[in-house]
Design an enzyme around this catalytic site. Structure first.
Site, PDB file in Angstrom:
ATOM      1  N   ARG A  16       0.826  -1.227   0.000  1.00  0.00           N
ATOM      2  CA  ARG A  16       0.000   0.000   0.000  1.00  0.00           C
ATOM      3  C   ARG A  16       0.857   1.273   0.000  1.00  0.00           C
ATOM      4  O   ARG A  16       0.497   2.288   0.600  1.00  0.00           O
ATOM      5  CB  ARG A  16      -0.948   0.003   1.203  1.00  0.00           C
ATOM      6  CG  ARG A  16      -1.998  -1.084   1.158  1.00  0.00           C
ATOM      7  CD  ARG A  16      -2.942  -0.986   2.343  1.00  0.00           C
ATOM      8  NE  ARG A  16      -2.256  -1.314   3.592  1.00  0.00           N
ATOM      9  CZ  ARG A  16      -2.710  -1.009   4.792  1.00  0.00           C
ATOM     10  NH1 ARG A  16      -3.841  -0.340   4.933  1.00  0.00           N
ATOM     11  NH2 ARG A  16      -2.041  -1.362   5.880  1.00  0.00           N
ATOM     12  N   GLU A 478     -17.223   1.653  17.634  1.00  0.00           N
ATOM     13  CA  GLU A 478     -16.541   0.539  16.958  1.00  0.00           C
ATOM     14  C   GLU A 478     -15.017   0.606  17.058  1.00  0.00           C
ATOM     15  O   GLU A 478     -14.307   0.180  16.143  1.00  0.00           O
ATOM     16  CB  GLU A 478     -16.994   0.445  15.497  1.00  0.00           C
ATOM     17  CG  GLU A 478     -18.497   0.285  15.350  1.00  0.00           C
ATOM     18  CD  GLU A 478     -18.962   0.231  13.907  1.00  0.00           C
ATOM     19  OE1 GLU A 478     -18.160  -0.097  13.019  1.00  0.00           O
ATOM     20  OE2 GLU A 478     -20.155   0.531  13.672  1.00  0.00           O
ATOM     21  N   TRP A 555     -18.271  -8.597   0.420  1.00  0.00           N
ATOM     22  CA  TRP A 555     -16.973  -8.005   0.713  1.00  0.00           C
ATOM     23  C   TRP A 555     -15.957  -9.045   1.181  1.00  0.00           C
ATOM     24  O   TRP A 555     -14.951  -8.715   1.793  1.00  0.00           O
ATOM     25  CB  TRP A 555     -17.125  -6.877   1.724  1.00  0.00           C
ATOM     26  CG  TRP A 555     -17.702  -5.637   1.096  1.00  0.00           C
ATOM     27  CD1 TRP A 555     -17.963  -5.435  -0.226  1.00  0.00           C
ATOM     28  CD2 TRP A 555     -18.084  -4.436   1.765  1.00  0.00           C
ATOM     29  NE1 TRP A 555     -18.497  -4.188  -0.428  1.00  0.00           N
ATOM     30  CE2 TRP A 555     -18.586  -3.545   0.780  1.00  0.00           C
ATOM     31  CE3 TRP A 555     -18.060  -4.025   3.092  1.00  0.00           C
ATOM     32  CZ2 TRP A 555     -19.047  -2.270   1.082  1.00  0.00           C
ATOM     33  CZ3 TRP A 555     -18.531  -2.750   3.404  1.00  0.00           C
ATOM     34  CH2 TRP A 555     -19.017  -1.882   2.409  1.00  0.00           C
ATOM     35  N   GLU A 599     -24.033  -4.546  -4.700  1.00  0.00           N
ATOM     36  CA  GLU A 599     -22.744  -4.816  -5.329  1.00  0.00           C
ATOM     37  C   GLU A 599     -22.750  -6.012  -6.279  1.00  0.00           C
ATOM     38  O   GLU A 599     -22.153  -5.979  -7.337  1.00  0.00           O
ATOM     39  CB  GLU A 599     -21.691  -5.036  -4.259  1.00  0.00           C
ATOM     40  CG  GLU A 599     -20.288  -5.016  -4.783  1.00  0.00           C
ATOM     41  CD  GLU A 599     -19.314  -4.728  -3.679  1.00  0.00           C
ATOM     42  OE1 GLU A 599     -18.480  -5.597  -3.425  1.00  0.00           O
ATOM     43  OE2 GLU A 599     -19.417  -3.664  -3.059  1.00  0.00           O
ATOM     44  N   HIS A 636     -28.198   0.129   6.731  1.00  0.00           N
ATOM     45  CA  HIS A 636     -27.506   1.236   6.064  1.00  0.00           C
ATOM     46  C   HIS A 636     -26.940   0.765   4.739  1.00  0.00           C
ATOM     47  O   HIS A 636     -26.443  -0.358   4.617  1.00  0.00           O
ATOM     48  CB  HIS A 636     -26.362   1.757   6.936  1.00  0.00           C
ATOM     49  CG  HIS A 636     -25.474   2.736   6.220  1.00  0.00           C
ATOM     50  ND1 HIS A 636     -25.908   4.000   5.891  1.00  0.00           N
ATOM     51  CD2 HIS A 636     -24.209   2.621   5.753  1.00  0.00           C
ATOM     52  CE1 HIS A 636     -24.938   4.627   5.243  1.00  0.00           C
ATOM     53  NE2 HIS A 636     -23.905   3.808   5.145  1.00  0.00           N
ATOM     54  N   CYS A 638     -24.611   2.346   1.200  1.00  0.00           N
ATOM     55  CA  CYS A 638     -23.833   3.506   0.760  1.00  0.00           C
ATOM     56  C   CYS A 638     -23.242   3.319  -0.632  1.00  0.00           C
ATOM     57  O   CYS A 638     -22.950   2.209  -1.052  1.00  0.00           O
ATOM     58  CB  CYS A 638     -22.714   3.817   1.755  1.00  0.00           C
ATOM     59  SG  CYS A 638     -21.567   2.475   2.049  1.00  0.00           S
ATOM     60  N   HIS A 689     -16.756  11.122   2.924  1.00  0.00           N
ATOM     61  CA  HIS A 689     -15.540  10.759   2.205  1.00  0.00           C
ATOM     62  C   HIS A 689     -14.746  11.991   1.772  1.00  0.00           C
ATOM     63  O   HIS A 689     -13.747  11.879   1.074  1.00  0.00           O
ATOM     64  CB  HIS A 689     -15.876   9.890   0.990  1.00  0.00           C
ATOM     65  CG  HIS A 689     -16.433   8.555   1.372  1.00  0.00           C
ATOM     66  ND1 HIS A 689     -17.763   8.377   1.661  1.00  0.00           N
ATOM     67  CD2 HIS A 689     -15.834   7.349   1.551  1.00  0.00           C
ATOM     68  CE1 HIS A 689     -17.959   7.108   1.984  1.00  0.00           C
ATOM     69  NE2 HIS A 689     -16.817   6.472   1.930  1.00  0.00           N
TER      70      HIS A 689
END
Length: 748
Positions: A16, A478, A555, A599, A636, A638, A689
């Site tokens: 990364r 969280e 995911w 998705e 939720h 998004c 974001h």
């Protein structure tokens, strides 16, 4: 010898590196030249890797500092006038489109962000305004081709094709479509000519838009664009498709004078049939036979059988899509050999391509034998109890009693919430301090008691702060969770976890999808301890926070030996146990996030229900079907387009649903009204974001726009998404402004 190629390669780096450099640039820790140098270093490394692994045709311009659709827009001068007026430096302008800008030169929001077809990658939606003149103004595609050439590596430049670019862009009303298409054709003609002058032999034009449902008019637009573009092309053109088959445009595609056509043999259900009906002998077929979206080894025997269909055709072995969607390499993992031998990340898929090329040429046949033996092995012991539970499910297990209309007044009496109740989506900033403490705990530098004390302190601190600004429904933040999917997967049987299996989700955001290895079952309560602790600290309601089964599946890297439906229902049974445990322990409001519901929605509308929604929606209902009427269920979603599946979302039978809306300018509200959406809704009132801090006036206007369309008794007020990626200062300022705006509106 058959040639090999890939559609694209991961760009965030083996560890990364691009993420960390870009974020350092955002913070001002490094200069622009440092960021550009890091990009150059990564491109060199990736090109050299592809060459060393024996890949014959290597792409360039698949690299990006944020998003390739954004890159294409900037190349073509598709930049809104409001951004232009700020007179920012090119790189600053580029990132302003991606993240928004708030500074001394002005205040602008970021472009909308949507899911890239049926993946967890997100692209920036270009906006073509009435005064936009499409023309070539950028140099990135030319610079990177030249950069590779200087290194002695001949590449095939890649760019999003004009047809798909038009499909994805937001086009202002009243624009002359003919003029727009003419400008686009001229711009792409210039790109082809300039690349040819630099020595390029072939260009890859990505047209994944061809795998969608296409009308006759859309096919005509595609044909018109390419009739002109290909008329006097100065270099060869490969039109590359992925994520499905091209049944609606196949005949047009094969009769246009392309030099090569790339087709997906993994997700393209009709691709083999289309090829069997005829493929032109004057074109090269780029056969996408190595899965670019999953991490399992390629089954050579099956792939070789598939390639029998094209044995009389000139073809290049390729990936089904860009390798952007898989991690970099298994070499950085610590799985036992008997496990890792089943996996192929991006680097290993290069080896698979070259191995397949040798097998097609009837060389190195021992590779086929080794691969066949691998697939003959039994990987794990099946969980008979889980399979038995699935077999015993009946239609009643998927229905909540009493119905929504009967539950609503019960919950109103139980919770006594004010109009326009305020809340957040769940997570608060995962600061350096939070991550360091988690790492110290994992390394054994602090013990369990010290780590839990730290988590307790963070939860208590943020609960007190939430109460201080007047939020109505609280969350625990969280802080104990590394990721909304990985956290649950680590507590479920049937999952494996990589150490460095990072995949780009958007911009600098990386995710590390867990791997579904076997049958899934819950081992013990997963969230009850921290939810109960948080609820005991306050008189206000604290939501229990869970991730839904469809999102956990979507995911994760799924199994290929069972259907996604079966794996999802296994997950649903596990999450159902957690929901009932939360309820039993006094948690009265439970949010079950299905951020990724859309998705894996098939790209073709005709397949939506039969192949997905007919089991995905019931899987969510299975999770909460047994709770009491007094327990309020939230969910939720998004960064997806939901307007066309609103009816299906309403069938989830949640009590409240929150969703991204700010970047899409609340476009979903009209559809909610039209469909008489029964569920209470929390349209996100600001974009999390982006580092922008929305003002009270801006938030007030947004909320008033919502109330102009949705009855106030059905409206909740919340941000777009969780706040784990944001800084503390911007998080607190934005939420404080949000509650101030609500208080002002309540007074009215």
């Amino acid at each position: 010898m058959v040639k090999t190629s890939v559609i694209g390669f991961p760009r965030i780096g083996e560890f990364r590196e691009l993420k960390f450099a870009t974020e350092a640039f955002f913070r001002g820790d490094i200069q622009k030249k440092d960021l550009l140098e890091k990009g150059k270093e990564l491109r060199k490394k990736h090109w050299q890797l592809l060459k060393d692994e024996g890949i014959d045709e290597i792409p360039s311009n698949d690299f990006s500092f944020y998003d390739t659709t954004l890159d294409t827009a900037c190349l073509l001068n598709v930049v809104p006038a409001k951004i232009r007026s700020l007179q920012l430096e090119p790189l600053e302008e580029y990132f302003a489109l991606a993240r928004g800008y708030q500074g001394e030169k002005g205040d602008v929001k970021a472009w909308p962000m949507k899911k890239w077809f049926n993946t967890n990658y997100h692209y920036l939606v270009p906006k073509i305004e009435a005064n936009t003149k499409i023309q070539v103004v950028g140099t990135k595609i030319f610079d990177e081709f030249t950069e590779a050439k200087v290194l002695g590596i001949d590449t095939r430049p890649v760019i999003l094709g004009p047809f798909t670019f038009l499909q994805l862009a937001e086009i202002e009303e009243g624009i002359d479509q003919e003029k727009l298409i003419s400008q686009l054709i001229a711009a792409y003609q210039e790109i082809l000519s300039r690349l040819a002058d630099l020595g390029a032999k072939i260009i890859q034009l990505d047209e994944p838009g061809l795998v969608m449902d296409l009308s006759a008019k859309q096919v005509q637009v595609f044909e018109k664009i390419y009739q002109h573009l290909l008329a006097k092309r100065p270099l060869k053109v490969l039109v590359q498709t992925y994520f499905g088959d091209v049944r609606d445009a196949y005949q047009t595609l094969i009769h246009l004078p392309f030099d090569a056509i790339g087709l997906d043999f993994v997700e393209g259900k009709e691709t083999r049939r289309l090829i069997a009906d005829g493929f032109p002998t004057d074109k090269v077929l780029y056969a996408g036979v190595v899965n670019g979206k999953n991490i399992w080894r390629n089954h050579f025997q099956q792939t070789l059988a598939l390639l029998e269909d094209v044995k009389n055709q000139a073809f290049v072995l390729s990936t089904s899509c860009s390798l952007l969607h898989v991690p970099y390499t298994t070499a950085n993992e610590n799985f036992p050999n008997e496990i890792v031998t089943h996996f192929a990340f991006a680097k290993e898929k290069l080896t698979e391509l070259t191995a397949l090329a040798e097998l097609v040429a009837h060389k190195s046949m021992h590779l086929l034998q080794e691969n066949t033996e691998l697939f003959s092995q039994k990987r794990f012991e099946e969980n008979e109890l889980v399979k038995e539970k699935l077999q015993q499910l009946t239609p009643d297990d998927f229905e909540r009693v009493p119905n929504f209309d009967e539950r609503r007044p019960i919950q109103k009496t139980v919770f006594h919430l004010p109009e326009l109740p305020t809340t957040t989506i769940g997570s608060f900033p995962q600061t350096k301090e939070v991550k360091q403490n988690r790492l110290k705990w994992k390394k054994g530098e602090i013990d369990q008691e010290q780590y839990e004390q730290f988590i307790e302190e963070k939860i208590s601190e943020w609960l007190i702060w939430q109460e201080s600004i007047g939020l109505d429904v609280l969350v625990h933040g969280e802080f104990e969770r590394n990721d909304m999917v990985e956290y649950f997967g680590q507590q479920l049987e049937g999952y494996l976890f990589s150490k460095n299996g990072w995949v780009q989700s958007y911009g600098t955001r990386g995710v590390k999808p867990p791997i579904i290895w076997g049958d899934i079952a819950r081992k013990a309560p997963m969230t009850v301890k921290w939810s109960v602790f948080a609820q005991n600290q306050t008189q206000k309601v604290v939501k229990g926070m869970l991730t839904g089964p469809v999102t956990i599946l979507n995911w994760s890297f799924p199994r290929e030996d069972v259907s996604t439906k079966e794996s999802t229902l296994q997950l649903a049974l596990a999450i159902q146990e957690e929901v009932l445990d939360l309820e039993k322990n006094g948690i009265r409001m439970i949010q079950i996030d299905e951020a990724a519901l859309r998705e894996k929605l098939p790209l073709r509308r005709s397949d939506w229900y039969s192949e997905y929604l007919d089991w995905a929606i019931p899987a969510f209902r299975l999770v909460h079907s047994k709770v009491k009427p007094e327990t309020q269920i939230h969910t939720h979603m998004c960064y997806s387009e939901f307007t066309d599946i609103i009816a299906a979302i309403d069938q989830m039978d949640a009590d409240v649903i929150s969703f991204e809306a700010s970047r899409s300018n609340l476009a979903i509200l009209d559809e909610l009204v039209r469909r008489k959406f029964k569920t209470a809704v929390g349209p996100g009132v600001y974009d999390i974001h982006s580092p922008r801090i929305p003002s009270v006036a801006e938030l007030t206007a947004t909320i008033e726009a919502i109330l102009a369309k949705v009855p106030r008794e059905k409206v909740w007020i919340n941000p777009d998404c969780g706040l784990k990626t944001r800084g503390i200062e911007e998080t607190k300022a934005s939420l404080a402004n949000m509650t101030r705006a609500v208080k002002g509106i309540r007074k009215k």
